[in-house]
Design an enzyme around this catalytic site. Structure first.
Site, PDB file in Angstrom:
ATOM      1  CG  PHE A 282     -26.043 -18.991   5.287  1.00 24.70           C
ATOM      2  CD1 PHE A 282     -24.673 -18.642   5.349  1.00 24.70           C
ATOM      3  CD2 PHE A 282     -26.687 -19.714   6.414  1.00 24.70           C
ATOM      4  CE1 PHE A 282     -23.514 -20.024   6.562  1.00 24.70           C
ATOM      5  CE2 PHE A 282     -26.158 -20.571   7.039  1.00 24.70           C
ATOM      6  CZ  PHE A 282     -24.885 -20.182   7.311  1.00 24.70           C
ATOM      7  CG  ASP A 368      -4.495   3.773  -6.483  1.00 26.55           C
ATOM      8  OD1 ASP A 368      -5.554   3.468  -7.272  1.00 26.55           O
ATOM      9  OD2 ASP A 368      -4.080   3.583  -5.333  1.00 26.55           O
ATOM     10  CD1 TRP A 479      -7.734  -6.176  -0.722  1.00 26.57           C
ATOM     11  CD2 TRP A 479      -6.610  -7.636  -1.111  1.00 26.57           C
ATOM     12  NE1 TRP A 479      -8.503  -8.357  -0.944  1.00 26.57           N
ATOM     13  CE2 TRP A 479      -7.164  -8.984  -0.862  1.00 26.57           C
ATOM     14  CE3 TRP A 479      -5.505  -8.241  -0.513  1.00 26.57           C
ATOM     15  CZ2 TRP A 479      -7.291 -10.354  -0.976  1.00 26.57           C
ATOM     16  CZ3 TRP A 479      -4.358  -9.946  -0.888  1.00 26.57           C
ATOM     17  CH2 TRP A 479      -5.814 -10.840  -1.203  1.00 26.57           C
ATOM     18  N   GLY A 530     -13.382   0.262  -3.456  1.00 21.67           N
ATOM     19  CA  GLY A 530     -14.095   1.329  -4.071  1.00 21.67           C
ATOM     20  C   GLY A 530     -13.934   2.199  -3.292  1.00 21.67           C
ATOM     21  N   GLY A 531     -12.952   2.167  -2.692  1.00 21.89           N
ATOM     22  CA  GLY A 531     -13.292   3.145  -0.582  1.00 21.89           C
ATOM     23  C   GLY A 531     -14.107   2.576   0.028  1.00 21.89           C
ATOM     24  CG  ASP A 536     -16.022  -5.494   6.842  1.00 21.72           C
ATOM     25  OD1 ASP A 536     -14.889  -6.405   7.702  1.00 21.72           O
ATOM     26  OD2 ASP A 536     -15.985  -5.394   5.451  1.00 21.72           O
ATOM     27  CD  GLU A 616      -1.713  25.899  -4.673  1.00 26.38           C
ATOM     28  OE1 GLU A 616      -3.031  25.528  -4.448  1.00 26.38           O
ATOM     29  OE2 GLU A 616      -0.821  24.761  -5.402  1.00 26.38           O
TER      30      GLU A 616
HETATM   31  C1  DGJ Z   1     -11.051   2.625  -6.233  1.00 21.41           C
HETATM   32  C2  DGJ Z   1     -10.222   2.969  -5.099  1.00 21.41           C
HETATM   33  O1  DGJ Z   1     -10.927   3.311  -4.038  1.00 21.41           O
HETATM   34  C3  DGJ Z   1      -9.263   4.607  -5.489  1.00 21.41           C
HETATM   35  O2  DGJ Z   1      -8.601   4.856  -4.452  1.00 21.41           O
HETATM   36  C4  DGJ Z   1      -8.336   3.356  -6.598  1.00 21.41           C
HETATM   37  O3  DGJ Z   1      -7.127   2.636  -6.143  1.00 21.41           O
HETATM   38  C5  DGJ Z   1      -9.009   2.924  -7.838  1.00 21.41           C
HETATM   39  N1  DGJ Z   1      -9.919   1.884  -7.443  1.00 21.41           N
HETATM   40  C6  DGJ Z   1      -8.224   2.807  -8.534  1.00 21.41           C
HETATM   41  O4  DGJ Z   1      -8.840   1.692  -9.444  1.00 21.41           O
END
Ligand code: DGJ
Length: 729
Positions: A282, A368, A479, A530-531, A536, A616
């Site tokens: 920054f 996805d 997103w 990525g999860g 936040d 199941e």
């Molecule tokens: C990371 C996400 O967290 C996953 O759920 C999935 O959407 C992959 N990316 C797809 O590339």
């Protein structure tokens, strides 16, 4: 009015229903911090300050021979670098002559009805039933170059006090700022624990509590995102504070980029906390007449433990931060294609998945990654937001229509901020990716990051996303963002302003998300990085739910969702049932347990239903029916942590209680089986002590369930789980 003013003594007292915050402009115009804690008598708390002659702690010039007055020891609202305060400070400026010693003095104040908002940044807002006021205190630098406007939002019945900062250059030169923190709070005394939420990819927000010792304890991110590694939320608690008793203070930053949070325990056993944008990347130029806004922090105080502190944040973020249709509406139960088929699908396969899911009661099918450009693996295609009709075997409109005909809504994945070098977009515009001239960029997951600080880049991506969204009926958008940012250099900015790129990137991200929600107000957007790499409060302003973690293992999720619950409501935590053995851990857990954990979030599935046995499938059908019977209790009820999974031996458990205490849901996951072991008892929380409750047809007084507890069912196998619905009779 929640803002009390003593004009002659220049004391400002902010009161919420259960907390109070006070500051005072003293005789030298220094804005002292005098109180944050219990709401009580509006007294001048500056009587607590020690004035002593301190060696090696200097005195401001105007104090003349008053050697007991030192900024190095005084509690301040907005301490600055170069003032004689040698602790960590909130602001550092580079003046036109190259110097950086700064002093701020009180200038004026303003009180406004309602809660302020911030241009281009997320902020908590007041609703019809929120009592809110704003105080703006202006400090001026003694060289008359700039003002610091400190914004305070007092959300009385939410028990939240917000802070933000606006810097206004009122001289005729450019000013460069090397650090602008959003919040500083100084505590005169106290032995605190510092609670932080650390982790990594597939292991986010693990709760950690450590006592403060002399020195600085800090968390932060310079990854361009708030990150998997540390969350921009922390708590200070007194030593004896528990879930249900004791004083604690929460600090939450509404920002999704680089951040820094620290607690400094100083030479006089005082504690300073600071929270704001990380200074490492920054260096911001504010031109004459321009203003710069630093992001908002939401502060809360609880005198009855961590559970209550979390409830304050849960309510405020659910009702006064999340926006749009899905703020209150139940989120559709979804099936996401990712762990079921990854990139390996065509249109028919997806429709078959959707058909199988619809028969079980799923309401939304999400396609996805893998539907666009040349994208059969993660090595190519990002940036080319054109539907791969050859792969799907149809247009997106046709696919969506087939899915809707099954009675399902349709959702789609995007990763708007990134680009593969193997893409038409990158070949046409390599300068649109963040990279430093003459240096090869750092790749991650074979991708680079687009320069979202640039409007032309954002406009291009936005147009292409809209084209896709307009070509089919789409009710949900995920997103995603799958790397940390590096090589922060924008081809559009001059050398001296490269220190602005990281923050401008986040402003660009917010700008695009805002445009998207304005144009598609009914689309549910789920955030993801990525999860939970960008889980936040800033993102929650745009996306009311966020994929909590790429780790879908139910047992791992216990600590991830537990840690997340300290600062964020369950309604925001994306959580799915996935297949077994689990893709991340190889662990086998019962389908029932996977549902217990996923139901304590937004609830959905992420597997190929076609691969499931009839037994199941019947179980899934029953789970969905059951979830729908108490979805509102889970989404809007008070969430109680009953055990800590890092300490739990036999089982982990948590509970939802309706606001009116009419019902509760107790969730238990057994962790270890001890044959011939002792009975396990759990004391319920939050019930009405004077009401009777029904459990499996048997009546129990509320106070008995909370004092005597409940004998838990004996688990017969590891990872077995129980959901016990409790209703008031
Ligand atoms: C990371 C996400 O967290 C996953 O759920 C999935 O959407 C992959 N990316 C797809 O590339």
């Amino acid at each position: 009015m929640a803002i009390l003013l003593d004009d002659t003594k220049r004391i400002f007292t902010l009161q919420t229903d259960h907390s109070m915050y006070q500051m005072k402009a003293d005789r030298y115009g220094v804005l002292l911090h005098t109180w944050f804690g219990n709401n009580g008598t509006s007294f001048d708390y500056s009587y607590l300050i020690t004035y002593e002659d301190r060696g090696f702690s200097g005195n401001p010039y105007e104090t003349e021979n008053e050697r007991t007055y030192s900024l190095d020891a005084l509690p301040q609202e907005y301490p600055v670098y170069g003032s004689g305060d040698y602790r960590s400070t909130a602001l550092k400026v580079r003046y036109p002559d190259g110097s950086n010693a700064c002093e701020l003095r009180y200038y004026s104040y303003q009180i406004l009805n309602g809660k302020y908002s911030l241009p281009g940044l997320p902020a908590i807002y007041a609703t019809e039933d929120t009592k809110a006021d704003t105080l703006i205190i202006t400090l001026e630098d003694t060289r008359h170059c700039f003002y610091v406007h400190i914004y305070y939002g007092v959300l009385e019945n939410l028990d939240i006090i917000t802070r933000a900062v606006c810097i206004e250059n009122h001289c005729s030169d450019d000013l460069y700022f090397e650090n602008i923190q959003s919040t500083c709070v100084d505590y005169l005394h106290g032995n605190f624990n510092f609670h932080t939420f650390y982790g990594r990819h597939v292991k986010e927000r693990t709760h950690q509590k450590s006592p403060l010792q002399h020195g600085i304890q800090s968390i932060g991110s310079t990854r361009g995102t708030s990150s998997h590694q540390y969350n921009p939320f922390f708590i200070l608690s007194e030593q004896d504070t528990t879930e249900d008793t004791g004083n604690c203070y929460g600090f939450s930053l509404l920002y999704s980029g680089d951040f820094s949070g620290l607690a400094e325990y100083d030479q006089y056993d005082q504690t300073r906390i600071l929270l704001g944008i990380h200074p490492d990347n920054f260096y911001y130029c504010i031109k004459p007449g321009e203003k710069f806004y630093a992001p908002e922090t939401a502060m809360a105080f609880s005198d009855c433990g961590l559970g209550n502190l979390s409830h304050i944040y849960h309510k405020a973020y659910r009702n006064n931060l999340c926006r749009g249709k899905y703020k209150t509406a139940r989120r559709p139960i979804l099936l996401n294609s990712w762990e079921g088929v990854y990139f390996d699908f065509d249109g028919d396969k997806l429709v078959q998945m959707a058909k199988d899911a619809s028969e079980l009661g799923v309401e939304l099918f999400v396609m996805d990654d893998g539907w666009f450009g040349k994208r059969d693996l993660d090595v190519s295609g990002l940036g080319d937001w054109l539907v791969n009709e050859e792969k799907l075997g149809c247009t997106l409109g046709e696919l969506s229509e087939r899915i809707h005909k099954l009675g399902l809504q349709f959702g789609i994945w995007f990763e708007p901020e990134c680009v593969n070098e193997d893409s038409n977009l990158y070949r046409a515009h390599p300068d649109w990716a963040l990279q430093v001239p003459g240096k090869a960029p750092c790749r991650s997951r074979y991708q680079l990051v687009l320069d979202f600080s640039r409007e032309d880049v954002r406009d291009y991506i936005f147009t292409h996303i809209c084209q896709v969204l307009d070509s089919a009926k789409i009710e949900y958008l995920k997103w995603d963002f799958n790397r940390s940012i590096s090589d922060i250099y924008s081809a559009k900015l001059p050398a001296k302003r490269q220190g602005e790129v990281a923050h401008r990137y986040i402003l660009g991200l917010y700008d695009m998300l805002e445009k998207l929600i304005q144009r598609y107000p009914d689309i549910l957007i789920e955030g993801c990085s990525g999860g939970g790499g960008r889980f936040d409060a800033g993102m929650l302003y745009y996306t009311p739910q966020i994929w909590c973690s790429d780790d879908t293992d139910a047992i791992e999720r216990l600590s991830i969702q537990y840690g997340t619950s300290f600062g964020y409501p369950v309604s925001t935590m994306g959580s799915h049932v996935s297949k077994c053995p689990n893709e991340q851990t190889g662990r086998m857990t019962p389908l029932n347990t996977r549902a217990t954990v996923a139901m304590s979030g937004t609830f959905g599935y992420e597997l190929d239903v076609n691969q499931m046995s009839d037994e199941e499938k019947a179980l899934v059908k029953a789970q969905i029916k059951e979830f729908k019977s108490y979805d509102s209790l889970i989404q809007n009820g008070n969430y109680y942590r009953l055990t800590d999974p890092s300490e739990a031996q036999s089982y982990h458990s948590w509970e939802f209680v309706a606001e009116d205490k009419s019902e509760a849901l107790l969730c238990i996951v057994s962790l270890q089986i001890h044959p011939n072991g002792p009975g396990n008892y759990i004391k319920l929380k939050g019930l009405d002590p004077h009401s009777a409750y029904l459990i499996d047809g048997k009546k129990y007084p509320g106070d008995v369930l909370m004092n005597g507890g409940l004998l838990l069912p004996f688990a017969k196998a590891e990872y077995e789980s129980f959901r016990i619905h409790i209703t008031r009779c």
